[in-house]
Design an enzyme around this catalytic site. Structure first.
Site, mmCIF file in Angstrom:
data_model
loop_
_atom_site.group_PDB
_atom_site.id
_atom_site.type_symbol
_atom_site.label_atom_id
_atom_site.label_comp_id
_atom_site.label_asym_id
_atom_site.label_seq_id
_atom_site.Cartn_x
_atom_site.Cartn_y
_atom_site.Cartn_z
ATOM 1 N N HIS A 105 23.230 16.975 52.381
ATOM 2 C CA HIS A 105 23.121 16.152 51.105
ATOM 3 C C HIS A 105 24.362 16.156 50.150
ATOM 4 C CE1 HIS A 105 21.023 15.068 47.499
ATOM 5 N NE2 HIS A 105 19.614 15.336 48.146
ATOM 6 N N GLU A 130 24.253 11.007 52.238
ATOM 7 C CA GLU A 130 23.855 12.002 52.999
ATOM 8 C C GLU A 130 23.737 11.490 54.307
ATOM 9 O OE1 GLU A 130 20.281 13.211 50.923
ATOM 10 O OE2 GLU A 130 20.904 12.025 49.287
HETATM 11 O O1 TA6 Z 1 18.128 12.938 48.961
HETATM 12 C C1 TA6 Z 1 17.466 12.182 47.855
HETATM 13 C C2 TA6 Z 1 16.623 13.134 47.345
HETATM 14 O O2 TA6 Z 1 15.458 13.194 48.359
HETATM 15 C C3 TA6 Z 1 15.826 12.554 45.999
HETATM 16 O O3 TA6 Z 1 14.543 12.037 46.432
HETATM 17 C C4 TA6 Z 1 15.904 13.566 45.092
HETATM 18 O O4 TA6 Z 1 14.755 14.424 45.107
HETATM 19 C C5 TA6 Z 1 17.101 14.541 45.681
HETATM 20 O O5 TA6 Z 1 17.212 14.436 46.898
HETATM 21 C C6 TA6 Z 1 17.412 15.597 44.963
HETATM 22 O O6 TA6 Z 1 16.425 16.561 45.472
HETATM 23 P P1 TA6 Z 1 16.397 17.961 44.894
HETATM 24 O O7 TA6 Z 1 15.207 19.080 45.578
HETATM 25 O O8 TA6 Z 1 17.858 18.767 45.324
HETATM 26 O O9 TA6 Z 1 16.302 17.845 43.378
#
Ligand code: TA6
Length: 301
Positions: free
Chosen positions: A168, A272
């Site tokens: 991520h 990501e």
């Molecule tokens: O990768 C994008 C995502 O899934 C968004 O929907 C947002 O929730 C982000 O990840 C961050 O997630 P987190 O659980 O780290 O706040």
């Protein structure tokens, strides 16, 4: 069993040292010929990477929590064994538990072009409620003028296992409205904000509102062009079915306590790589899957 700091220090390579404190837990700092990186053993997470002569490449929130409990906001969180919310258990942690457990230092490869070392996530009996399977998640980092991350999972269970996953990556940008993302022009995507399945746009991506897209049918490397920082970042990948592009923009950022100031969204974008629903990885006993991301930076005149 987590290694003691002394054990870890004995494993470190010549251009590595252990930093971090009681609260954050061990953080490995690498300085290979001026190419610098920091990796937290909590989460097995790359926090910072700055190749010599460049601005920092990864974004790390100035309100990130380092309490070995809350996921660290920024760098490259490891999302596994599921991505996003769990498909059936609403109250389970977002993005799985790999990023909220402590990894152990496995080994260092000396005398290779990049400072390379491997981390392993120990068999977590206290996570068996989430993951009653025997598997060996492992990350190999290569830090230098380029950055490589290989996230591999081996099924050591007598039964098949299935998971979704992503690296991520939070990239630092000069200004969100002065970037473009190319390499996904031919990729259809799922818009997570609406649930719509959208056709390929044929165009590079500009960000001017909350964006949360899962791209499919990948065709090659992704380029993040940054007009303000006058650089391009190339993201190569293998073992990935998806690229996810995310920026929270104003409203969602306001709901996230650890993203930083109200304008923090202007300085970051997530690009990501992973295998996320409806794609998933299914491993038979003894099989292994590797998700690899390679990142390089190029100055532009
Ligand atoms: O990768 C994008 C995502 O899934 C968004 O929907 C947002 O929730 C982000 O990840 C961050 O997630 P987190 O659980 O780290 O706040």
């Amino acid at each position: 069993m987590a290694l003691l700091r002394g054990d870890i220090e004995r494993l470190l390579g010549t251009d590595m040292r252990l930093v971090g404190d009681e609260a954050s837990g061990p953080i490995v700092e690498v300085d290979r010929l001026g190419h610098r990186g920091r990796i937290s053993l909590f989460g097995g997470q790359m926090l910072e990477w700055q190749p010599a002569g460049h601005d920092p490449v990864l974004w790390l929130s100035d309100r990130a929590m380092f309490d070995q409990c809350v996921p660290i906001r920024g760098g490259i969180p490891v999302c596994w064994p599921w991505f996003g919310g769990h498909q059936t258990q609403d109250d389970w942690p977002s993005h799985g538990f790999a990023r909220t457990n402590t990894w152990t230092f496995e080994h260092v490869d000396e005398g290779v072009p990049l400072a390379r070392f491997a981390l392993e996530l120990p068999g977590l009996t206290d996570q068996s409620q989430y993951w009653p399977h025997a598997s060996r998640p492992r990350i190999v980092y290569g830090i230098g003028e380029t950055l490589s991350i290989a996230f591999e999972v081996t099924n050591i269970d007598p039964h098949p296992i299935e998971f979704t996953e992503a690296l991520h990556t939070y990239f630092s940008v000069g200004d969100i409205e002065n970037i473009s993302i190319s390499g996904l022009e031919a990729s259809p995507y799922i818009d997570k904000l609406t649930g719509d399945e959208c056709p390929a746009t044929g165009a590079s991506i500009a960000i001017n509102a909350e964006t949360d897209r899962i791209y499919q049918n990948l065709t090659g490397p992704i380029e993040l062009h940054d007009e303000v920082l006058r650089r391009s970042i190339t993201i190569e990948h293998s073992g990935a079915s998806n690229v996810i592009v995310w920026n929270p923009w104003v409203e969602k950022l306001a709901r996230l306590d650890d993203m930083g100031s109200a304008v923090a969204y202007r300085g970051m974008v997530c690009i990501e790589t992973g295998n996320v629903s409806p794609a998933k990885i299914r491993l038979q006993p003894g099989e292994r899957h590797r998700l690899v991301t390679g990142i390089s930076v190029h100055k532009e005149a």
